[in-house]
Design a protein around this motif. Structure first.
Motif, PDB file in Angstrom:
ATOM      1  N   MET A   1      64.907  60.314 -36.939  1.00 45.80           N
ATOM      2  CA  MET A   1      65.448  61.497 -36.293  1.00 45.80           C
ATOM      3  C   MET A   1      66.636  61.120 -35.422  1.00 45.80           C
ATOM      4  O   MET A   1      66.645  60.075 -34.781  1.00 45.80           O
ATOM      5  N   PHE A   2      67.623  61.989 -35.400  1.00 47.31           N
ATOM      6  CA  PHE A   2      68.822  61.736 -34.622  1.00 47.31           C
ATOM      7  C   PHE A   2      69.016  62.854 -33.603  1.00 47.31           C
ATOM      8  O   PHE A   2      68.892  64.038 -33.935  1.00 47.31           O
ATOM      9  N   ASP A   3      69.320  62.469 -32.366  1.00 46.97           N
ATOM     10  CA  ASP A   3      69.548  63.445 -31.300  1.00 46.97           C
ATOM     11  C   ASP A   3      70.991  63.452 -30.815  1.00 46.97           C
ATOM     12  O   ASP A   3      71.514  64.499 -30.453  1.00 46.97           O
ATOM     13  N   ARG A   4      71.633  62.282 -30.789  1.00 51.38           N
ATOM     14  CA  ARG A   4      73.002  62.153 -30.295  1.00 51.38           C
ATOM     15  C   ARG A   4      73.784  61.292 -31.276  1.00 51.38           C
ATOM     16  O   ARG A   4      73.486  60.105 -31.428  1.00 51.38           O
ATOM     17  N   ILE A   5      74.778  61.892 -31.909  1.00 43.92           N
ATOM     18  CA  ILE A   5      75.548  61.198 -32.939  1.00 43.92           C
ATOM     19  C   ILE A   5      76.967  60.981 -32.445  1.00 43.92           C
ATOM     20  O   ILE A   5      77.686  61.941 -32.137  1.00 43.92           O
ATOM     21  N   CYS A   6      77.384  59.716 -32.359  1.00 45.92           N
ATOM     22  CA  CYS A   6      78.757  59.375 -31.987  1.00 45.92           C
ATOM     23  C   CYS A   6      79.619  59.431 -33.241  1.00 45.92           C
ATOM     24  O   CYS A   6      79.315  58.770 -34.238  1.00 45.92           O
ATOM     25  N   VAL A   7      80.698  60.220 -33.189  1.00 49.31           N
ATOM     26  CA  VAL A   7      81.555  60.410 -34.363  1.00 49.31           C
ATOM     27  C   VAL A   7      82.992  60.042 -34.013  1.00 49.31           C
ATOM     28  O   VAL A   7      83.732  60.852 -33.439  1.00 49.31           O
ATOM     29  N   PRO A   8      83.426  58.824 -34.326  1.00 50.66           N
ATOM     30  CA  PRO A   8      84.841  58.472 -34.127  1.00 50.66           C
ATOM     31  C   PRO A   8      85.696  59.232 -35.146  1.00 50.66           C
ATOM     32  O   PRO A   8      85.322  59.361 -36.311  1.00 50.66           O
ATOM     33  N   THR A   9      86.843  59.730 -34.705  1.00 48.25           N
ATOM     34  CA  THR A   9      87.719  60.454 -35.620  1.00 48.25           C
ATOM     35  C   THR A   9      89.171  60.202 -35.268  1.00 48.25           C
ATOM     36  O   THR A   9      89.525  60.079 -34.094  1.00 48.25           O
ATOM     37  N   ASP A  10      90.010  60.108 -36.317  1.00 48.20           N
ATOM     38  CA  ASP A  10      91.439  59.915 -36.092  1.00 48.20           C
ATOM     39  C   ASP A  10      92.245  61.098 -36.619  1.00 48.20           C
ATOM     40  O   ASP A  10      93.468  61.046 -36.672  1.00 48.20           O
ATOM     41  N   GLY A  11      91.547  62.167 -37.021  1.00 47.80           N
ATOM     42  CA  GLY A  11      92.240  63.355 -37.492  1.00 47.80           C
ATOM     43  C   GLY A  11      92.704  63.278 -38.936  1.00 47.80           C
ATOM     44  O   GLY A  11      93.360  64.204 -39.416  1.00 47.80           O
ATOM     45  N   SER A  12      92.370  62.203 -39.646  1.00 46.07           N
ATOM     46  CA  SER A  12      92.794  62.058 -41.036  1.00 46.07           C
ATOM     47  C   SER A  12      91.980  62.965 -41.944  1.00 46.07           C
ATOM     48  O   SER A  12      90.912  63.471 -41.567  1.00 46.07           O
ATOM     49  N   ASP A  13      92.481  63.176 -43.158  1.00 43.92           N
ATOM     50  CA  ASP A  13      91.751  63.980 -44.135  1.00 43.92           C
ATOM     51  C   ASP A  13      90.398  63.346 -44.451  1.00 43.92           C
ATOM     52  O   ASP A  13      89.397  64.047 -44.629  1.00 43.92           O
ATOM     53  N   ALA A  14      90.369  62.013 -44.529  1.00 39.18           N
ATOM     54  CA  ALA A  14      89.115  61.325 -44.823  1.00 39.18           C
ATOM     55  C   ALA A  14      88.097  61.543 -43.710  1.00 39.18           C
ATOM     56  O   ALA A  14      86.912  61.783 -43.970  1.00 39.18           O
ATOM     57  N   ALA A  15      88.546  61.469 -42.457  1.00 42.50           N
ATOM     58  CA  ALA A  15      87.648  61.692 -41.327  1.00 42.50           C
ATOM     59  C   ALA A  15      87.144  63.128 -41.319  1.00 42.50           C
ATOM     60  O   ALA A  15      85.972  63.387 -41.021  1.00 42.50           O
ATOM     61  N   TYR A  95      81.368  53.331 -26.257  1.00 42.47           N
ATOM     62  CA  TYR A  95      81.156  54.762 -26.051  1.00 42.47           C
ATOM     63  C   TYR A  95      79.787  55.195 -26.582  1.00 42.47           C
ATOM     64  O   TYR A  95      79.099  56.015 -25.953  1.00 42.47           O
ATOM     65  N   ALA A  96      79.386  54.644 -27.720  1.00 44.88           N
ATOM     66  CA  ALA A  96      78.068  54.970 -28.262  1.00 44.88           C
ATOM     67  C   ALA A  96      76.975  54.592 -27.271  1.00 44.88           C
ATOM     68  O   ALA A  96      76.000  55.335 -27.074  1.00 44.88           O
ATOM     69  N   ALA A  97      77.138  53.436 -26.626  1.00 47.75           N
ATOM     70  CA  ALA A  97      76.171  53.020 -25.612  1.00 47.75           C
ATOM     71  C   ALA A  97      76.237  53.927 -24.387  1.00 47.75           C
ATOM     72  O   ALA A  97      75.207  54.272 -23.789  1.00 47.75           O
ATOM     73  N   GLU A  98      77.447  54.327 -24.019  1.00 51.22           N
ATOM     74  CA  GLU A  98      77.647  55.179 -22.840  1.00 51.22           C
ATOM     75  C   GLU A  98      76.916  56.513 -22.977  1.00 51.22           C
ATOM     76  O   GLU A  98      76.316  57.011 -22.017  1.00 51.22           O
ATOM     77  N   VAL A  99      76.978  57.115 -24.165  1.00 51.15           N
ATOM     78  CA  VAL A  99      76.355  58.434 -24.366  1.00 51.15           C
ATOM     79  C   VAL A  99      74.935  58.300 -24.911  1.00 51.15           C
ATOM     80  O   VAL A  99      74.302  59.309 -25.235  1.00 51.15           O
ATOM     81  N   ASP A 100      74.447  57.060 -24.997  1.00 51.34           N
ATOM     82  CA  ASP A 100      73.097  56.800 -25.495  1.00 51.34           C
ATOM     83  C   ASP A 100      72.912  57.372 -26.897  1.00 51.34           C
ATOM     84  O   ASP A 100      71.884  57.989 -27.212  1.00 51.34           O
ATOM     85  N   ALA A 101      73.911  57.168 -27.753  1.00 49.68           N
ATOM     86  CA  ALA A 101      73.841  57.657 -29.127  1.00 49.68           C
ATOM     87  C   ALA A 101      72.765  56.907 -29.895  1.00 49.68           C
ATOM     88  O   ALA A 101      72.517  55.727 -29.651  1.00 49.68           O
ATOM     89  N   ASP A 102      72.116  57.604 -30.823  1.00 47.74           N
ATOM     90  CA  ASP A 102      71.160  56.927 -31.699  1.00 47.74           C
ATOM     91  C   ASP A 102      71.702  56.785 -33.114  1.00 47.74           C
ATOM     92  O   ASP A 102      71.008  56.300 -34.004  1.00 47.74           O
ATOM     93  N   LEU A 103      72.983  57.176 -33.294  1.00 43.46           N
ATOM     94  CA  LEU A 103      73.652  56.990 -34.579  1.00 43.46           C
ATOM     95  C   LEU A 103      75.156  57.039 -34.357  1.00 43.46           C
ATOM     96  O   LEU A 103      75.649  57.855 -33.561  1.00 43.46           O
ATOM     97  N   VAL A 104      75.882  56.163 -35.039  1.00 48.60           N
ATOM     98  CA  VAL A 104      77.339  56.257 -35.137  1.00 48.60           C
ATOM     99  C   VAL A 104      77.642  56.656 -36.574  1.00 48.60           C
ATOM    100  O   VAL A 104      77.107  56.059 -37.513  1.00 48.60           O
ATOM    101  N   VAL A 133      74.612  52.659 -38.014  1.00 47.64           N
ATOM    102  CA  VAL A 133      75.921  53.204 -38.350  1.00 47.64           C
ATOM    103  C   VAL A 133      75.848  53.830 -39.734  1.00 47.64           C
ATOM    104  O   VAL A 133      75.427  53.180 -40.694  1.00 47.64           O
ATOM    105  N   LEU A 134      76.253  55.093 -39.830  1.00 47.20           N
ATOM    106  CA  LEU A 134      76.334  55.790 -41.106  1.00 47.20           C
ATOM    107  C   LEU A 134      77.787  55.773 -41.551  1.00 47.20           C
ATOM    108  O   LEU A 134      78.636  56.409 -40.934  1.00 47.20           O
ATOM    109  N   ALA A 135      78.081  54.995 -42.597  1.00 48.92           N
ATOM    110  CA  ALA A 135      79.444  54.855 -43.108  1.00 48.92           C
ATOM    111  C   ALA A 135      79.633  55.804 -44.279  1.00 48.92           C
ATOM    112  O   ALA A 135      78.853  55.800 -45.229  1.00 48.92           O
TER     113      ALA A 135
END
Length: 290
Positions: A1-15, A95-104, A133-135
């Motif tokens: 189960m995931f409660d807090r997901i860290c999502v890095p984004t650069d604004g690209s079409d792929a992201a 940042y993932a550690a800062e927000v206590d993410a359980d998934l990147v 990490v979910l790639a």
């Protein structure tokens, strides 16, 4: 189960495409997405606009995460946004550690194309991250969610077991079949190494049996398989193609020595080549040793 997901984004079409898949995961789990844009400090980004001195990369980043937050709101997903300066891998992990993410969750391709991220940023995030990490490769938005078939490669190591245990609640929520696969890597076996091949096959059979038992104990449907391939990554890739999988989940450390290895560097090669999302689960070196 995931409660807090860290999502890095650069604004690209792929992201943006990968974010659609992440939103499906977040909506299903009732998770908050923490949207992060990293302004690369290796580039000169300060300029003067009118009478104000501004950082154009930070300003661009604010726009990128705001747009992503608006998309999340449309899907009924709660979102938090942040823009940070620094190197991407270390900033994402911090940042993932800062927000206590359980998934990147992140795309494996960015603005500079596949060579910038695959084999580079994503893998460095995986090495640094203390959480799974979910790639997501371009096109993974077409992979069904909830997942129907989850593939867990195993070499019998604690890292493989940790990955299996971590993904079982995800599979249970989706009602997915869990495929436990061990690959007999023949790449380093020469002519006449029949004894070693038998030993490897024995390791593989035992690892699969143990994994299947854990899956069935959780009340889920299990499929066990042992494949022979010239490399572990190729064996995993072949299994994803046929009989098929919607998600690969694996540890980032694994067995070495007499049992060879399945995880670690193989996980990185799988990140580069798998046509479906790959979930990597970190395990400390002290846990992954025999």
């Amino acid at each position: 189960m995931f409660d807090r997901i860290c999502v890095p984004t650069d604004g690209s079409d792929a992201a943006a495409a990968a974010f659609e898949h992440v939103l499906a995961v977040a909506a299903d789990h009732g998770a908050t997405v923490h949207l992060l844009h990293v302004a690369d400090t290796t580039r000169d980004s300060v300029t003067r606009i009118g009478g104000d001195v501004v950082d154009v990369l930070e300003r661009e980043g604010e726009s990128i995460v705001a747009d992503a937050a608006a998309r999340a709101a449309e899907r009924g997903v709660e979102a938090e946004t942040a823009v940070r300066q620094g190197g991407v891998p270390e900033t994402v992990a911090a940042y993932a550690a800062e927000v206590d993410a359980d998934l990147v969750a992140m795309s494996t391709q960015g603005r500079q194309g596949v060579e910038r991220l695959v084999g580079s940023t994503t893998e460095r995030v995986v090495r640094r991250s203390l959480v799974p990490v979910l790639a997501l490769r371009p096109g993974d938005d077409e992979v069904p969610y909830p997942y129907e078939d989850v593939l867990v490669p195993t070499d019998g190591s604690p890292a493989a077991t940790a990955a299996l245990d971590r993904v079982l609640p995800v599979a249970e929520r989706a009602g997915a079949t869990v495929h436990v696969l061990s690959v007999v890597d023949t790449g380093g076996i020469g002519i006449g190494d029949y004894v070693e091949a038998d030993v490897l096959s024995g390791y593989a059979d035992d690892a699969v049996a143990e994994g299947v038992e854990r899956v069935e104990a959780a009340g889920l449907e299990a499929v066990g398989a042992v494949e022979v391939a010239s490399s572990a990554a190729r064996g995993i890739g072949a299994y994803v193609d046929d009989p098929g999988a919607d998600l690969v989940a694996m540890g980032t450390h694994g067995r070495t020595g007499a049992g060879r290895y399945l995880l670690g560097s193989v996980a990185e090669r799988t990140l580069r080549t798998a046509p479906v999302p790959v979930l990597t689960v970190p395990v400390g070196d002290e846990q992954s040793s025999d």
